[in-house]
Motif scaffolding. Structure first.
Motif, PDB file in Angstrom:
ATOM      1  N   PRO A   6      35.650  30.064  29.578  1.00 57.24           N
ATOM      2  CA  PRO A   6      36.439  29.266  30.513  1.00 57.24           C
ATOM      3  C   PRO A   6      37.922  29.560  30.441  1.00 57.24           C
ATOM      4  O   PRO A   6      38.684  29.215  31.348  1.00 57.24           O
ATOM      5  CB  PRO A   6      36.128  27.829  30.087  1.00 57.24           C
ATOM      6  N   SER A   7      38.379  30.194  29.352  1.00 57.28           N
ATOM      7  CA  SER A   7      39.799  30.475  29.192  1.00 57.28           C
ATOM      8  C   SER A   7      40.225  31.767  29.878  1.00 57.28           C
ATOM      9  O   SER A   7      41.392  32.154  29.801  1.00 57.28           O
ATOM     10  CB  SER A   7      40.147  30.544  27.705  1.00 57.28           C
ATOM     11  N   ASP A   8      39.300  32.463  30.522  1.00 62.41           N
ATOM     12  CA  ASP A   8      39.651  33.704  31.202  1.00 62.41           C
ATOM     13  C   ASP A   8      40.768  33.474  32.209  1.00 62.41           C
ATOM     14  O   ASP A   8      40.857  32.419  32.843  1.00 62.41           O
ATOM     15  CB  ASP A   8      38.439  34.253  31.967  1.00 62.41           C
ATOM     16  N   GLN A   9      41.601  34.471  32.365  1.00 62.23           N
ATOM     17  CA  GLN A   9      42.587  34.430  33.444  1.00 62.23           C
ATOM     18  C   GLN A   9      41.897  34.842  34.730  1.00 62.23           C
ATOM     19  O   GLN A   9      41.093  35.767  34.751  1.00 62.23           O
ATOM     20  CB  GLN A   9      43.749  35.367  33.132  1.00 62.23           C
ATOM     21  N   LEU A  10      42.225  34.154  35.800  1.00 57.83           N
ATOM     22  CA  LEU A  10      41.557  34.373  37.081  1.00 57.83           C
ATOM     23  C   LEU A  10      42.518  34.935  38.115  1.00 57.83           C
ATOM     24  O   LEU A  10      43.676  34.513  38.198  1.00 57.83           O
ATOM     25  CB  LEU A  10      40.974  33.056  37.605  1.00 57.83           C
ATOM     26  N   LEU A  11      42.015  35.881  38.896  1.00 57.09           N
ATOM     27  CA  LEU A  11      42.713  36.324  40.100  1.00 57.09           C
ATOM     28  C   LEU A  11      41.962  35.709  41.281  1.00 57.09           C
ATOM     29  O   LEU A  11      40.824  36.097  41.579  1.00 57.09           O
ATOM     30  CB  LEU A  11      42.700  37.849  40.217  1.00 57.09           C
ATOM     31  N   SER A  34      42.777  25.990  39.290  1.00 52.35           N
ATOM     32  CA  SER A  34      44.075  25.966  38.608  1.00 52.35           C
ATOM     33  C   SER A  34      44.091  24.958  37.468  1.00 52.35           C
ATOM     34  O   SER A  34      44.803  25.150  36.469  1.00 52.35           O
ATOM     35  CB  SER A  34      45.189  25.640  39.611  1.00 52.35           C
ATOM     36  N   ALA A  35      43.314  23.877  37.620  1.00 52.40           N
ATOM     37  CA  ALA A  35      43.259  22.870  36.564  1.00 52.40           C
ATOM     38  C   ALA A  35      42.451  23.341  35.371  1.00 52.40           C
ATOM     39  O   ALA A  35      42.630  22.806  34.259  1.00 52.40           O
ATOM     40  CB  ALA A  35      42.663  21.569  37.121  1.00 52.40           C
ATOM     41  N   GLY A  36      41.562  24.320  35.558  1.00 52.26           N
ATOM     42  CA  GLY A  36      40.676  24.721  34.481  1.00 52.26           C
ATOM     43  C   GLY A  36      40.975  26.061  33.851  1.00 52.26           C
ATOM     44  O   GLY A  36      40.370  26.411  32.827  1.00 52.26           O
ATOM     45  N   ALA A  37      41.882  26.840  34.433  1.00 56.83           N
ATOM     46  CA  ALA A  37      42.162  28.179  33.898  1.00 56.83           C
ATOM     47  C   ALA A  37      43.522  28.648  34.395  1.00 56.83           C
ATOM     48  O   ALA A  37      44.079  28.094  35.353  1.00 56.83           O
ATOM     49  CB  ALA A  37      41.072  29.164  34.324  1.00 56.83           C
ATOM     50  N   ALA A  38      44.041  29.678  33.727  1.00 56.23           N
ATOM     51  CA  ALA A  38      45.268  30.314  34.198  1.00 56.23           C
ATOM     52  C   ALA A  38      44.933  31.150  35.429  1.00 56.23           C
ATOM     53  O   ALA A  38      44.076  32.032  35.359  1.00 56.23           O
ATOM     54  CB  ALA A  38      45.870  31.183  33.104  1.00 56.23           C
ATOM     55  N   THR A  39      45.560  30.867  36.544  1.00 54.46           N
ATOM     56  CA  THR A  39      45.201  31.538  37.791  1.00 54.46           C
ATOM     57  C   THR A  39      46.406  32.205  38.430  1.00 54.46           C
ATOM     58  O   THR A  39      47.528  31.708  38.343  1.00 54.46           O
ATOM     59  CB  THR A  39      44.604  30.540  38.809  1.00 54.46           C
ATOM     60  N   ALA A  55      42.811  45.819  43.218  1.00 55.78           N
ATOM     61  CA  ALA A  55      43.173  47.007  42.429  1.00 55.78           C
ATOM     62  C   ALA A  55      44.199  46.675  41.348  1.00 55.78           C
ATOM     63  O   ALA A  55      44.240  47.330  40.305  1.00 55.78           O
ATOM     64  CB  ALA A  55      43.700  48.098  43.348  1.00 55.78           C
ATOM     65  N   ARG A  56      45.008  45.654  41.580  1.00 53.04           N
ATOM     66  CA  ARG A  56      46.080  45.290  40.637  1.00 53.04           C
ATOM     67  C   ARG A  56      45.725  44.064  39.802  1.00 53.04           C
ATOM     68  O   ARG A  56      46.610  43.384  39.283  1.00 53.04           O
ATOM     69  CB  ARG A  56      47.368  45.030  41.423  1.00 53.04           C
ATOM     70  N   ARG A  57      44.453  43.765  39.665  1.00 49.69           N
ATOM     71  CA  ARG A  57      44.054  42.524  38.991  1.00 49.69           C
ATOM     72  C   ARG A  57      44.292  42.560  37.490  1.00 49.69           C
ATOM     73  O   ARG A  57      44.335  41.524  36.830  1.00 49.69           O
ATOM     74  CB  ARG A  57      42.581  42.234  39.276  1.00 49.69           C
ATOM     75  N   GLY A  58      44.423  43.743  36.888  1.00 45.67           N
ATOM     76  CA  GLY A  58      44.593  43.846  35.452  1.00 45.67           C
ATOM     77  C   GLY A  58      43.355  43.346  34.727  1.00 45.67           C
ATOM     78  O   GLY A  58      42.232  43.728  35.052  1.00 45.67           O
ATOM     79  N   SER A  59      43.550  42.440  33.755  1.00 53.00           N
ATOM     80  CA  SER A  59      42.426  41.888  32.999  1.00 53.00           C
ATOM     81  C   SER A  59      41.900  40.599  33.608  1.00 53.00           C
ATOM     82  O   SER A  59      40.999  39.978  33.041  1.00 53.00           O
ATOM     83  CB  SER A  59      42.863  41.630  31.550  1.00 53.00           C
ATOM     84  N   ARG A 115      33.672  24.882  39.850  1.00 49.48           N
ATOM     85  CA  ARG A 115      33.276  24.554  38.479  1.00 49.48           C
ATOM     86  C   ARG A 115      32.331  25.596  37.907  1.00 49.48           C
ATOM     87  O   ARG A 115      32.368  25.905  36.706  1.00 49.48           O
ATOM     88  CB  ARG A 115      32.634  23.165  38.451  1.00 49.48           C
ATOM     89  N   ALA A 116      31.471  26.172  38.763  1.00 45.89           N
ATOM     90  CA  ALA A 116      30.594  27.244  38.303  1.00 45.89           C
ATOM     91  C   ALA A 116      31.414  28.469  37.893  1.00 45.89           C
ATOM     92  O   ALA A 116      31.050  29.187  36.954  1.00 45.89           O
ATOM     93  CB  ALA A 116      29.595  27.613  39.390  1.00 45.89           C
ATOM     94  N   VAL A 117      32.513  28.731  38.601  1.00 47.49           N
ATOM     95  CA  VAL A 117      33.399  29.838  38.239  1.00 47.49           C
ATOM     96  C   VAL A 117      33.944  29.622  36.826  1.00 47.49           C
ATOM     97  O   VAL A 117      34.016  30.555  36.018  1.00 47.49           O
ATOM     98  CB  VAL A 117      34.557  29.959  39.249  1.00 47.49           C
ATOM     99  N   LEU A 118      34.312  28.371  36.524  1.00 45.68           N
ATOM    100  CA  LEU A 118      34.929  28.059  35.224  1.00 45.68           C
ATOM    101  C   LEU A 118      33.911  27.981  34.100  1.00 45.68           C
ATOM    102  O   LEU A 118      34.184  28.427  32.980  1.00 45.68           O
ATOM    103  CB  LEU A 118      35.684  26.729  35.333  1.00 45.68           C
ATOM    104  N   ASP A 119      32.737  27.413  34.377  1.00 40.91           N
ATOM    105  CA  ASP A 119      31.790  27.096  33.305  1.00 40.91           C
ATOM    106  C   ASP A 119      30.475  27.861  33.401  1.00 40.91           C
ATOM    107  O   ASP A 119      29.570  27.625  32.590  1.00 40.91           O
ATOM    108  CB  ASP A 119      31.469  25.587  33.329  1.00 40.91           C
ATOM    109  N   GLY A 120      30.347  28.750  34.380  1.00 39.11           N
ATOM    110  CA  GLY A 120      29.070  29.400  34.618  1.00 39.11           C
ATOM    111  C   GLY A 120      28.815  30.595  33.729  1.00 39.11           C
ATOM    112  O   GLY A 120      29.541  30.858  32.757  1.00 39.11           O
TER     113      GLY A 120
END
Length: 289
Positions: A6-11, A34-39, A55-59, A115-120
């Protein structure tokens, strides 16, 4: 399945069609993510900006907010960047074309999907890749289903339906008749029901149907334990003919110029095309269980 941290950074890439069609669902999804991860939120105005953002998403883990077409665009771009194996794709479905997302198991509500994106968990799925580097996520259809001809679509005038405008129906009918008479007889060029077609279909090097057997349609669906379900519907003459169904990893179709529909995209005309199953080639984040 692989657990997604859940701590992944999201694009978060928000498709412009989603922003126009349902801004409220887009806002809700953005707030939950935004409430659940760095976006990092990207608002591309077109396909080129959409491609640059990925293409520029990085990690960062890519999250698409949009409909089936936005998901397919993201999968295709990441495939061509040879990046599908390194990251899971996430989708918050917003828009009017969501049958593929639903069939893949993505929650339909903005809150549940976010929520599935954050916890799935990441589910790896098979992909069809053709010899021109095109991809198929959901289904391949040959021939392509003809698009609705512009002259056959209802034309509202001043808020009235064509049922109250008989002269309009007459004009449309005349235009359709003249247009169909002047078109060359190629696949997908007319609104009439297509077929039959003479195609040669080989699955894993074994001939399934040859040019001497006319067919109504061919369909190929990936995702059967590293194989694809292939169905050929021969033309019935008199007695009904059962569809031919096999499972294979490599499908080659050849014949006179034909068009095909790969998910929502129409390709061709081509004389021959080969599709190969790539087992577990892409990952989609889905709810646990």
């Amino acid at each position: 399945m692989t657990e997604v941290a859940p701590s992944d950074q999201l694009l978060v890439v928000i498709d412009p069609v989603a922003r126009r069609s349902d801004g409220e669902s887009v806002r809700i999804a953005k707030d939950v993510l935004s409430a659940g991860a760095a976006t990092k939120v990207c608002l591309p105005d077109g396909p080129e900006e959409f491609a640059r953002a990925l293409a520029r998403r990085g990690s960062r883990r890519p999250v698409v907010v949009g409909d089936d077409r936005a998901l397919l665009r993201a999968v295709s771009l990441l495939h061509r960047q040879r990046a599908l194996g390194a990251c899971a794709v996430s989708l918050v479905p917003v828009g009017g074309v969501l049958s593929l997302a639903r069939s893949l198991g993505v929650p339909m509500g903005a809150v549940a999907a976010a929520r599935a994106v954050l916890d799935g968990v990441e589910r790896r799925m098979d992909l069809l890749v053709d010899d021109s580097d095109g991809v198929v996520v959901g289904a391949l259809r040959i021939p392509s289903v003809p698009a609705l001809d512009p002259v056959s679509a209802p034309v509202p005038v001043g808020g009235l339906s064509d049922g109250r405008l008989p002269w309009l129906r007459t004009c449309q009918s005349l235009v359709r008749t003249l247009a169909s008479a002047s078109r060359p007889g190629r696949v997908g060029a007319s609104v009439a029901t297509p077929g039959p077609f003479r195609l040669r279909v080989e699955v894993d090097g074994v001939l399934l149907v040859d040019l001497d057997q006319p067919v109504e349609a061919v369909s190929v669906t990936p995702g059967v334990l590293g194989g694809a379900e292939v169905e050929v519907r021969p033309v019935s003459v008199g007695a009904a003919v059962a569809p031919l169904r096999v499972v294979g990893r490599r499908v080659t179709v050849s014949g006179a110029d034909f068009r095909y529909r790969a998910d929502a995209v129409v390709g061709g005309p081509v004389r021959t095309r080969t599709w190969v199953v790539r087992e577990g080639a892409w990952g989609l984040t889905l709810p646990v269980g």
